[in-house]
Design a protein around this motif. Structure first.
Motif, short mmCIF file in Angstrom:
data_model
loop_
_atom_site.label_atom_id
_atom_site.label_comp_id
_atom_site.label_asym_id
_atom_site.label_seq_id
_atom_site.Cartn_x
_atom_site.Cartn_y
_atom_site.Cartn_z
N ARG A 1 0.82 -1.23 0.00
CA ARG A 1 0.00 0.00 0.00
C ARG A 1 0.84 1.27 0.00
O ARG A 1 0.37 2.34 -0.35
CB ARG A 1 -0.96 0.00 1.18
N GLU A 2 2.11 1.16 0.39
CA GLU A 2 3.01 2.32 0.45
C GLU A 2 3.96 2.38 -0.74
O GLU A 2 4.80 3.27 -0.82
CB GLU A 2 3.83 2.28 1.75
N ARG A 3 3.82 1.43 -1.66
CA ARG A 3 4.71 1.40 -2.83
C ARG A 3 3.97 0.83 -4.04
O ARG A 3 4.42 -0.13 -4.66
CB ARG A 3 5.97 0.60 -2.53
N VAL A 4 2.86 1.44 -4.39
CA VAL A 4 2.11 1.02 -5.58
C VAL A 4 3.07 1.00 -6.76
O VAL A 4 3.13 0.05 -7.53
CB VAL A 4 0.92 1.96 -5.87
N VAL A 5 3.82 2.06 -6.90
CA VAL A 5 4.88 2.15 -7.90
C VAL A 5 5.92 3.12 -7.34
O VAL A 5 5.58 4.08 -6.64
CB VAL A 5 4.35 2.62 -9.28
N VAL A 6 7.18 2.83 -7.62
CA VAL A 6 8.28 3.70 -7.19
C VAL A 6 9.13 3.97 -8.43
O VAL A 6 9.55 3.04 -9.12
CB VAL A 6 9.13 3.04 -6.08
N THR A 7 9.34 5.25 -8.71
CA THR A 7 10.16 5.66 -9.85
C THR A 7 11.38 6.41 -9.31
O THR A 7 11.58 6.49 -8.09
CB THR A 7 9.36 6.58 -10.80
N ASP A 8 12.14 6.98 -10.19
CA ASP A 8 13.31 7.75 -9.76
C ASP A 8 12.92 8.92 -8.87
O ASP A 8 13.65 9.29 -7.96
CB ASP A 8 14.09 8.27 -10.97
N HIS A 9 11.74 9.51 -9.15
CA HIS A 9 11.37 10.76 -8.47
C HIS A 9 10.11 10.68 -7.62
O HIS A 9 9.83 11.63 -6.87
CB HIS A 9 11.20 11.88 -9.51
N TRP A 10 9.34 9.59 -7.71
CA TRP A 10 8.04 9.52 -7.03
C TRP A 10 7.82 8.15 -6.40
O TRP A 10 8.24 7.14 -6.95
CB TRP A 10 6.90 9.79 -8.03
N ARG A 11 7.13 8.16 -5.27
CA ARG A 11 6.64 6.93 -4.64
C ARG A 11 5.14 7.10 -4.49
O ARG A 11 4.67 8.07 -3.91
CB ARG A 11 7.28 6.70 -3.27
N VAL A 12 4.39 6.15 -5.03
CA VAL A 12 2.93 6.22 -5.00
C VAL A 12 2.42 5.31 -3.91
O VAL A 12 2.80 4.14 -3.84
CB VAL A 12 2.32 5.82 -6.36
N ALA A 13 1.56 5.86 -3.05
CA ALA A 13 0.98 5.11 -1.94
C ALA A 13 -0.53 5.27 -1.95
O ALA A 13 -1.07 6.26 -2.46
CB ALA A 13 1.53 5.64 -0.61
N HIS A 14 -1.21 4.29 -1.38
CA HIS A 14 -2.65 4.44 -1.14
C HIS A 14 -2.78 5.26 0.13
O HIS A 14 -2.13 4.97 1.14
CB HIS A 14 -3.33 3.08 -0.97
N ALA A 15 -3.60 6.30 0.13
CA ALA A 15 -3.77 7.14 1.31
C ALA A 15 -4.17 6.28 2.51
O ALA A 15 -4.99 5.38 2.39
CB ALA A 15 -4.83 8.21 1.04
#
Length: 155
Positions: A18-32
């Motif tokens: 839930r804290e790493r839906v996708v991780v790129t060089d500049h962004w980490r996507v999480a579910h709130a």
């Protein structure tokens, strides 16, 4: 930055799905974590910043790509009619740059549309909070939709 919650989370290597839906060089996507709306995502800048113009151009490019791909994945996963994109980063303790990507569901009441959707976020959120297990499940399904070659499929 040890006193920044997002920087501390970005440094962890043991984050749940839930804290790493996708991780790129500049962004980490999480579910709130404090929402009652399944699929409410937060894109956290991986470097400490408080405004978009503090990030390199490559981060801006990645953000645009992520917003488009995540919006398509959310539409396929949740059945939302569109997504809302918001960036304020001004709440107490949440000054680290982050962008909200929120699924706008077809049955969302008129008085909860636009900025009023924030009534589904925070300690006083309307409705039952989305539990950790459900957030993990949503995150894993979204991550699968984002894999190279994966086409968003209807839920």
């Amino acid at each position: 930055m040890t006193d920044c919650f997002v920087c501390s989370e970005n440094a962890r290597t043991d984050l749940p799905p839930r804290e790493r839906v996708v991780v790129t060089d500049h962004w980490r996507v999480a579910h709130a974590f404090d929402t009652s709306l399944p699929g409410w995502l937060v894109l956290d800048a991986r470097q400490h910043a408080t405004a978009l113009d503090e990030l390199p151009a490559a981060a801006h490019t990645e953000l645009g790509d992520l917003l488009g791909r995540l919006s398509a994945a959310l539409r396929a996963e949740t059945g939302c009619t569109k997504t809302y994109v918001m960036q304020f980063s001004e709440a107490e303790g949440f000054g680290h740059l982050h962008v909200h990507l929120v699924p706008r569901m077809p049955d969302l009441p008129d008085d909860a549309r636009g900025p009023a959707v924030f009534r589904y976020l925070g300690p006083d959120a309307e409705g039952e909070p989305v539990g950790a297990d459900e957030r993990d499940a949503i995150a894993m399904r979204l991550a699968a939709r984002l894999r190279p070659g994966a086409a968003p499929r209807p839920s």
